[in-house]
Design a protein around this motif. Structure first.
Motif, PDB file in Angstrom:
ATOM      1  N   LEU A  61       0.858  -1.189   0.000  1.00 19.98           N
ATOM      2  CA  LEU A  61       0.000   0.000   0.000  1.00 19.98           C
ATOM      3  C   LEU A  61       0.890   1.233   0.000  1.00 19.98           C
ATOM      4  O   LEU A  61       1.897   1.283   0.716  1.00 19.98           O
ATOM      5  CB  LEU A  61      -0.903   0.035   1.228  1.00 19.98           C
ATOM      6  N   GLY A  62       0.535   2.211  -0.814  1.00 17.79           N
ATOM      7  CA  GLY A  62       1.206   3.496  -0.807  1.00 17.79           C
ATOM      8  C   GLY A  62       0.212   4.588  -0.459  1.00 17.79           C
ATOM      9  O   GLY A  62      -0.984   4.485  -0.770  1.00 17.79           O
ATOM     10  N   VAL A  63       0.694   5.626   0.192  1.00 19.42           N
ATOM     11  CA  VAL A  63      -0.173   6.733   0.577  1.00 19.42           C
ATOM     12  C   VAL A  63      -0.084   7.828  -0.477  1.00 19.42           C
ATOM     13  O   VAL A  63       0.992   8.372  -0.742  1.00 19.42           O
ATOM     14  CB  VAL A  63       0.219   7.287   1.959  1.00 19.42           C
ATOM     15  N   GLY A  64      -1.219   8.138  -1.086  1.00 23.26           N
ATOM     16  CA  GLY A  64      -1.294   9.244  -2.036  1.00 23.26           C
ATOM     17  C   GLY A  64      -1.478  10.552  -1.285  1.00 23.26           C
ATOM     18  O   GLY A  64      -2.347  10.660  -0.424  1.00 23.26           O
ATOM     19  N   CYS A  65      -0.669  11.529  -1.613  1.00 22.76           N
ATOM     20  CA  CYS A  65      -0.627  12.774  -0.835  1.00 22.76           C
ATOM     21  C   CYS A  65      -1.162  13.975  -1.610  1.00 22.76           C
ATOM     22  O   CYS A  65      -0.791  15.121  -1.327  1.00 22.76           O
ATOM     23  CB  CYS A  65       0.815  13.033  -0.389  1.00 22.76           C
ATOM     24  N   SER A  66      -2.049  13.734  -2.575  1.00 26.36           N
ATOM     25  CA  SER A  66      -2.514  14.834  -3.428  1.00 26.36           C
ATOM     26  C   SER A  66      -3.332  15.865  -2.671  1.00 26.36           C
ATOM     27  O   SER A  66      -3.351  17.046  -3.051  1.00 26.36           O
ATOM     28  CB  SER A  66      -3.331  14.280  -4.600  1.00 26.36           C
ATOM     29  N   ARG A  67      -4.011  15.465  -1.611  1.00 30.53           N
ATOM     30  CA  ARG A  67      -4.908  16.404  -0.925  1.00 30.53           C
ATOM     31  C   ARG A  67      -4.253  17.099   0.259  1.00 30.53           C
ATOM     32  O   ARG A  67      -4.859  17.951   0.893  1.00 30.53           O
ATOM     33  CB  ARG A  67      -6.178  15.684  -0.474  1.00 30.53           C
ATOM     34  N   ILE A  68      -3.013  16.757   0.558  1.00 34.54           N
ATOM     35  CA  ILE A  68      -2.326  17.448   1.649  1.00 34.54           C
ATOM     36  C   ILE A  68      -2.077  18.899   1.236  1.00 34.54           C
ATOM     37  O   ILE A  68      -1.441  19.172   0.228  1.00 34.54           O
ATOM     38  CB  ILE A  68      -0.997  16.763   1.994  1.00 34.54           C
ATOM     39  N   GLY A  69      -2.591  19.829   2.010  1.00 34.80           N
ATOM     40  CA  GLY A  69      -2.453  21.235   1.678  1.00 34.80           C
ATOM     41  C   GLY A  69      -3.475  21.752   0.695  1.00 34.80           C
ATOM     42  O   GLY A  69      -3.458  22.930   0.334  1.00 34.80           O
ATOM     43  N   SER A  70      -4.382  20.878   0.243  1.00 35.63           N
ATOM     44  CA  SER A  70      -5.368  21.274  -0.752  1.00 35.63           C
ATOM     45  C   SER A  70      -6.433  22.191  -0.152  1.00 35.63           C
ATOM     46  O   SER A  70      -6.762  22.099   1.039  1.00 35.63           O
ATOM     47  CB  SER A  70      -6.045  20.029  -1.335  1.00 35.63           C
ATOM     48  N   PHE A  71      -6.981  23.059  -0.988  1.00 35.57           N
ATOM     49  CA  PHE A  71      -8.067  23.934  -0.551  1.00 35.57           C
ATOM     50  C   PHE A  71      -9.280  23.134  -0.082  1.00 35.57           C
ATOM     51  O   PHE A  71     -10.007  23.570   0.805  1.00 35.57           O
ATOM     52  CB  PHE A  71      -8.492  24.853  -1.709  1.00 35.57           C
ATOM     53  N   ASN A  72      -9.534  21.975  -0.676  1.00 36.45           N
ATOM     54  CA  ASN A  72     -10.773  21.261  -0.387  1.00 36.45           C
ATOM     55  C   ASN A  72     -10.597  20.101   0.588  1.00 36.45           C
ATOM     56  O   ASN A  72     -11.485  19.269   0.716  1.00 36.45           O
ATOM     57  CB  ASN A  72     -11.427  20.759  -1.678  1.00 36.45           C
ATOM     58  N   ASN A  73      -9.470  20.040   1.289  1.00 40.28           N
ATOM     59  CA  ASN A  73      -9.277  18.986   2.282  1.00 40.28           C
ATOM     60  C   ASN A  73      -9.763  19.485   3.634  1.00 40.28           C
ATOM     61  O   ASN A  73      -9.194  20.410   4.215  1.00 40.28           O
ATOM     62  CB  ASN A  73      -7.798  18.599   2.369  1.00 40.28           C
TER      63      ASN A  73
END
Length: 269
Positions: free
Chosen positions: A8-20
């Motif tokens: 398993l890998g952790v996707g970090c696209s939403r870290i720091g995102s406006f909509n997180n």
């Protein structure tokens, strides 16, 4: 010894995102727990959170860099408007969260995003990522969802190989969105890492592309396992993707610790 790919890998696209909407403190706890649970793969990109995703990973990995397989990506560019908004995120994010408009900002961002996959830009883009990551190398450096024709630019393979030779990236490759881009990626010599949607893996694993990937020993990160299996519970979708031939790691976005534990267990099938 550099870390291997975890299932398993952790996707970090939403870290720091406006909509997180997940508080940053909880995200940090989840990332730290991932390391403790044996997750090595952390997938980010220079555009995620306007660079904040990479900065948070750099913070996480202080003193633990050798425990992680960090993958970052380059090639997408923010508009001038989005770059101006980035410093205002601490003010804007609570307002967007309260009004539920974070998704609208993300949609406008994606519509305004430009691309630049020219070989001359890659070294500078990676250097900027390394500064944010507080590291002198990444484990994987990928072109970020380029169209197929962008992969036909002369000198692209040589530029990626040069980053490997300089010790800036251990693996180089492409995050592909479709079969045309995958075919062009496989035409590049020296590619040893791919990130692909699970449906593209399933469609190509038995064909020439899948055979080429296996013959060359190219590592494959599978993405969108949960989104592309809407009728399954997330752990079931991850388990299904992890069982798929040709998949070395399933990358999923996760912000909550209870969900993380479920998905780590599901991936170990």
């Amino acid at each position: 010894m550099p870390p291997l790919l975890s299932r398993l890998g952790v996707g970090c696209s939403r870290i720091g995102s406006f909509n997180n909407t997940t508080p940053l403190a909880e995200i940090r706890e989840t990332l730290a727990l991932a390391l403790d649970l044996g997750v090595t793969v952390f997938d980010t990109a220079d555009i995620y959170g306007q660079g904040d995703s990479e900065r948070e990973l750099g913070r996480l990995l202080r003193g633990r860099r050798d425990q992680a397989f960090v993958v970052t990506k380059a090639g997408k560019l923010f508009s001038a408007k989005m770059r101006l908004m980035a410093p205002l995120k601490p003010i804007l994010r609570p307002l967007l969260r309260a009004t539920g408009r974070g998704g609208a900002v993300t949609a406008r961002r994606e519509g305004a995003m430009a691309e630049d996959f020219t070989p001359s830009r890659l070294a500078g883009a990676l250097e900027a990522s390394l500064r944010r990551l507080r590291s002198d190398y990444v484990d994987g450096f990928l072109l970020h969802s380029p169209p197929a024709d962008a992969l036909a630019v002369p000198g692209l393979a040589e530029a990626l190989t040069a980053l490997k030779s300089a010790g800036k990236a251990r693996f180089v490759g492409v995050s592909c969105d479709d079969a045309a881009a995958l075919d062009m990626a496989l035409a590049l010599p020296g590619i040893d890492l791919l990130e692909l949607p699970v449906d593209l893996i399933a469609a190509t694993v038995a064909g020439p592309a899948g055979q080429a990937i296996a013959a060359r020993g190219i590592k494959v990160l599978a993405r969108e396992a949960i989104r592309l299996a809407p009728d399954l519970r997330p752990p079931e979708a991850v388990a299904l993707a992890a069982r798929q031939p040709g998949v070395d790691c399933v990358v999923v976005g996760v912000s909550r610790r209870d969900r993380l534990r479920e998905l780590v267990t599901a991936a170990k099938v």
